[in-house]
Design a protein around this motif. Sequence first.
Motif, PDB file in Angstrom:
ATOM      1  N   GLU A 240     -48.635  30.142   3.869  1.00  0.00           N
ATOM      2  CA  GLU A 240     -48.101  28.823   4.181  1.00  0.00           C
ATOM      3  C   GLU A 240     -47.684  28.743   5.645  1.00  0.00           C
ATOM      4  OE1 GLU A 240     -45.648  26.063   1.379  1.00  0.00           O
ATOM      5  OE2 GLU A 240     -44.242  27.404   2.386  1.00  0.00           O
TER       6      GLU A 240
ATOM      7  N   TYR B  28     -37.575  24.912  -7.337  1.00  0.00           N
ATOM      8  CA  TYR B  28     -38.937  25.449  -7.209  1.00  0.00           C
ATOM      9  C   TYR B  28     -39.088  26.343  -5.981  1.00  0.00           C
ATOM     10  CZ  TYR B  28     -44.052  25.466  -7.335  1.00  0.00           C
ATOM     11  OH  TYR B  28     -45.375  25.853  -7.384  1.00  0.00           O
ATOM     12  N   ARG B  29     -38.542  25.920  -4.850  1.00  0.00           N
ATOM     13  CA  ARG B  29     -38.647  26.691  -3.611  1.00  0.00           C
ATOM     14  C   ARG B  29     -37.276  27.158  -3.160  1.00  0.00           C
ATOM     15  NH1 ARG B  29     -43.326  26.278  -0.720  1.00  0.00           N
ATOM     16  NH2 ARG B  29     -42.584  28.287   0.058  1.00  0.00           N
ATOM     17  N   ARG B  30     -37.252  28.222  -2.378  1.00  0.00           N
ATOM     18  CA  ARG B  30     -36.014  28.813  -1.902  1.00  0.00           C
ATOM     19  C   ARG B  30     -35.790  28.463  -0.430  1.00  0.00           C
ATOM     20  NH1 ARG B  30     -33.142  29.465  -5.934  1.00  0.00           N
ATOM     21  NH2 ARG B  30     -31.851  31.005  -4.855  1.00  0.00           N
TER      22      ARG B  30
ATOM     23  N   ALA C 228     -38.416  27.667   2.875  1.00  0.00           N
ATOM     24  CA  ALA C 228     -39.694  26.991   2.605  1.00  0.00           C
ATOM     25  C   ALA C 228     -39.840  25.810   3.562  1.00  0.00           C
ATOM     26  CB  ALA C 228     -39.741  26.505   1.162  1.00  0.00           C
TER      27      ALA C 228
ATOM     28  N   SER D 110     -41.186  21.695  -2.598  1.00  0.00           N
ATOM     29  CA  SER D 110     -40.913  21.608  -4.026  1.00  0.00           C
ATOM     30  C   SER D 110     -42.244  21.697  -4.741  1.00  0.00           C
ATOM     31  CB  SER D 110     -40.195  20.295  -4.363  1.00  0.00           C
ATOM     32  OG  SER D 110     -41.098  19.203  -4.319  1.00  0.00           O
TER      33      SER D 110
ATOM     34  N   HIS E  14     -35.216  34.378  -9.124  1.00  0.00           N
ATOM     35  CA  HIS E  14     -35.271  34.567  -7.677  1.00  0.00           C
ATOM     36  C   HIS E  14     -34.364  35.691  -7.191  1.00  0.00           C
ATOM     37  CE1 HIS E  14     -37.762  31.084  -7.044  1.00  0.00           C
ATOM     38  NE2 HIS E  14     -36.921  30.328  -7.723  1.00  0.00           N
TER      39      HIS E  14
END
Length: 409
Positions: A3, A34-36, A39, A54, A381
């Motif tokens: 990414e 969803y993402r930490r 991101a 997300s 996570h």
Amino acid sequence: MREFQDIIKAFKQIAKDGRCSALATVVKTKGSVYRRPGARMLLVEDGQTIGSISGGCLEGDVFERSQPLMFYSGKSVVVQYDTTSSEDIVWGLGLGCNGVVDVLIESLNDASARSQIEFIADCLHQGEPGAIATVFRVEGETRANIASRLLLKPDGTVVDGIEDRQLARCVLEDARRMLLEAQLSDGNATRSQVQNYRLSNGAVEVLIEVIQPLIPLLVFGAGHDAIHVVECAKQLGWHVTVIDHRPGYTTRDRFGLADEIIRSEPENIQAHLTWNPRMVAVVMTHNYLRDRALLRTLLPSPLGYVGILGPKSRTQRLLQDLQADGFIPTAAQLHRLYSPIGLDIGADTPEAIALAIVAEIQAVLANRSGGALRERIGSIHSQEVKKADGRRQMAEAKSMDGVLTLLNS
């Protein structure tokens, strides 16, 4: 990593074309999301987005909020999405994730915002980690500004854009600590942390991230199955090197995605490579004698993972032959050896086997068990190794004990 690479590549083209853009970064989360933190998503004036913050739920709203910053260079903003509230359904997102996400949106017309993209690019390709500290919440009379940054380069150089000197000193101390932890743990330390600073004139929240270099994967063997391993690893953004002695196999037509292709016999590979603990290796030459020579070289190296294709009995025989030649691997060296290679996902095609191999390497690098998430205790996570994740480690220890017993018998 992939990414980051996509964002960097796209931004270079956008800047060249003179198009307007903005960057959205997840800076803080709470609950199930969803993402930490860390991101990122690149937003372009024509509606194009690269990356995600997300699972697709927030991207549209974030793009709309980025428009004033993109075209009018407004001040950076932090938007909070609270999906734990019943009002979530009212304002139309209906996420149902039961978490809170804070997203920093900033114009890439701003030099500070652009500097982080350049910094990330340097970290990815220089082979050393660096740290980025970003201010995202300010209370009181402190001189710190939203989106002001401190960059700690791999060589120790500091680029300080935080005006409040008391805050800058505290942030630098924490950034150095996190960077040192990452270096000592070969990249397995926590990569991002939200730090709260209580100052004499206010309070500030800062996201500190450790940006790791690309994972270097060495693929020994250029057979048909190696092509799929290379493709799978490149999907994750890893740096892949293919090594084989055969001229007809080590070609760009065959391995167009590989970053490097080395033609070498096993006994000469040290002339072409410089080992480091972040490197991982897959041995898949399908040649017994070459595999034996490779294990003789790879096991004493500092590589974090060495996987070898083939059944366990074949690997045990290889180790016995090495012992007969006077090389007896230590317990630590055997702990880094994975045979049979790959996670147990029922793989029986070259593509599925490649997936199993790359997935196992990812699990090892993340200090995870590779099991089903429904069996995991606690947050998915969390980087703490829970009891459920210890089962594989226990199994590995028993397996290595068995190999040592076999070698010593």
